[in-house]
Write a protein that holds these residues in place. Structure first.
Motif, mmCIF file in Angstrom:
data_model
loop_
_atom_site.group_PDB
_atom_site.id
_atom_site.type_symbol
_atom_site.label_atom_id
_atom_site.label_comp_id
_atom_site.label_asym_id
_atom_site.label_seq_id
_atom_site.Cartn_x
_atom_site.Cartn_y
_atom_site.Cartn_z
ATOM 1 N N GLY A 78 1.171 -1.198 -0.193
ATOM 2 C CA GLY A 78 0.139 0.058 -0.123
ATOM 3 C C GLY A 78 0.652 1.469 -0.002
ATOM 4 N N GLY A 79 0.166 2.555 -0.359
ATOM 5 C CA GLY A 79 0.455 3.521 -0.576
ATOM 6 C C GLY A 79 0.079 4.875 -0.889
ATOM 7 N N LEU A 80 0.873 6.016 -1.109
ATOM 8 C CA LEU A 80 0.214 6.693 -1.187
ATOM 9 C C LEU A 80 0.238 7.296 -2.793
ATOM 10 N N VAL A 81 -0.371 7.229 -3.684
ATOM 11 C CA VAL A 81 -0.553 7.602 -5.166
ATOM 12 C C VAL A 81 -1.374 8.476 -6.243
ATOM 13 N N THR B 126 -9.281 5.070 -2.260
ATOM 14 C CA THR B 126 -9.079 5.198 -1.021
ATOM 15 C C THR B 126 -9.331 4.447 -0.162
ATOM 16 N N ALA B 127 -9.033 3.267 0.877
ATOM 17 C CA ALA B 127 -9.587 2.803 1.655
ATOM 18 C C ALA B 127 -8.512 1.801 2.333
ATOM 19 N N VAL B 128 -8.641 0.806 3.320
ATOM 20 C CA VAL B 128 -7.207 -0.235 3.957
ATOM 21 C C VAL B 128 -8.115 -1.434 3.178
ATOM 22 N N VAL C 104 -4.399 2.346 1.730
ATOM 23 C CA VAL C 104 -4.186 3.015 0.334
ATOM 24 C C VAL C 104 -5.155 3.925 0.129
ATOM 25 N N ALA C 105 -3.711 5.351 -0.281
ATOM 26 C CA ALA C 105 -4.627 6.679 -0.820
ATOM 27 C C ALA C 105 -4.239 7.222 -1.837
ATOM 28 N N VAL C 106 -5.473 7.609 -2.790
ATOM 29 C CA VAL C 106 -5.611 7.503 -4.256
ATOM 30 C C VAL C 106 -5.370 9.635 -4.265
ATOM 31 N N SER C 107 -5.253 10.252 -4.119
ATOM 32 C CA SER C 107 -4.639 11.766 -4.528
ATOM 33 C C SER C 107 -4.963 12.080 -5.818
ATOM 34 N N SER C 108 -5.671 12.981 -6.023
ATOM 35 C CA SER C 108 -6.870 13.838 -7.533
ATOM 36 C C SER C 108 -6.129 14.921 -7.688
ATOM 37 N N ASN D 55 -4.702 -0.194 -11.269
ATOM 38 C CA ASN D 55 -4.093 0.014 -12.073
ATOM 39 C C ASN D 55 -5.314 1.526 -12.442
ATOM 40 N N SER D 56 -5.313 2.674 -13.451
ATOM 41 C CA SER D 56 -6.586 3.861 -12.918
ATOM 42 C C SER D 56 -6.848 3.897 -12.239
ATOM 43 N N LEU D 57 -6.381 3.988 -10.800
ATOM 44 C CA LEU D 57 -6.952 4.428 -9.920
ATOM 45 C C LEU D 57 -7.929 5.376 -9.479
ATOM 46 N N LYS D 58 -8.451 6.157 -8.955
ATOM 47 C CA LYS D 58 -9.288 6.835 -8.576
ATOM 48 C C LYS D 58 -8.991 7.246 -7.114
#
Length: 123
Positions: A9-12, A91-93, A119-123, A84-87
């Protein structure tokens, strides 16, 4: 004793990719099915994908079909989730889980759970 340990996991950034791993150990007969779930703050745990460990069959939730891929490496005794193509809404555990039957897709049907990876997805 079954042990499931997630990693990866991580920031993407939105549109990016991550691959989660779940190393499993213990009695294989109770890990016929392996699955991935996620839980966002204030929401219920959500089914994402499941795989039949020996046969390789898979099922996906509609929300991730075509973007996420579940797979396993028998030699490494490891489960994967390629995302892939994360939105931002991804964002979640994220949790991996094991169950003794196939096919299964609900929280109640899985008997063993990992500790989760953020997992954290930044917009």
């Amino acid at each position: 004793q079954v042990q499931l340990v997630e990693s990866g996991g991580g920031l993407v950034q939105a549109g990016g990719s991550l691959r989660l791993s779940c190393a499993r150990s213990g009695r294989s007969s109770v890990m016929t099915a392996m699955g991935w779930f996620r839980q966002a703050p204030g929401k219920e745990r959500e089914f994402l994908a499941t795989i039949w460990w020996s046969g390789g069959g898979t099922y996906y939730a509609d929300s991730v079909r075509g973007r996420f891929t579940i797979s396993r490496d028998n030699a490494k005794n490891t489960l994967y989730l390629q995302m892939n193509s994360l939105k931002s809404e991804d964002t979640a555990v994220y949790y991996c889980a094991a169950g003794s039957r196939w096919p299964i897709m609900t929280v109640a049907e899985f008997n063993y759970w990992g500790q989760g990876t953020q997992v954290a997805v930044s917009s």
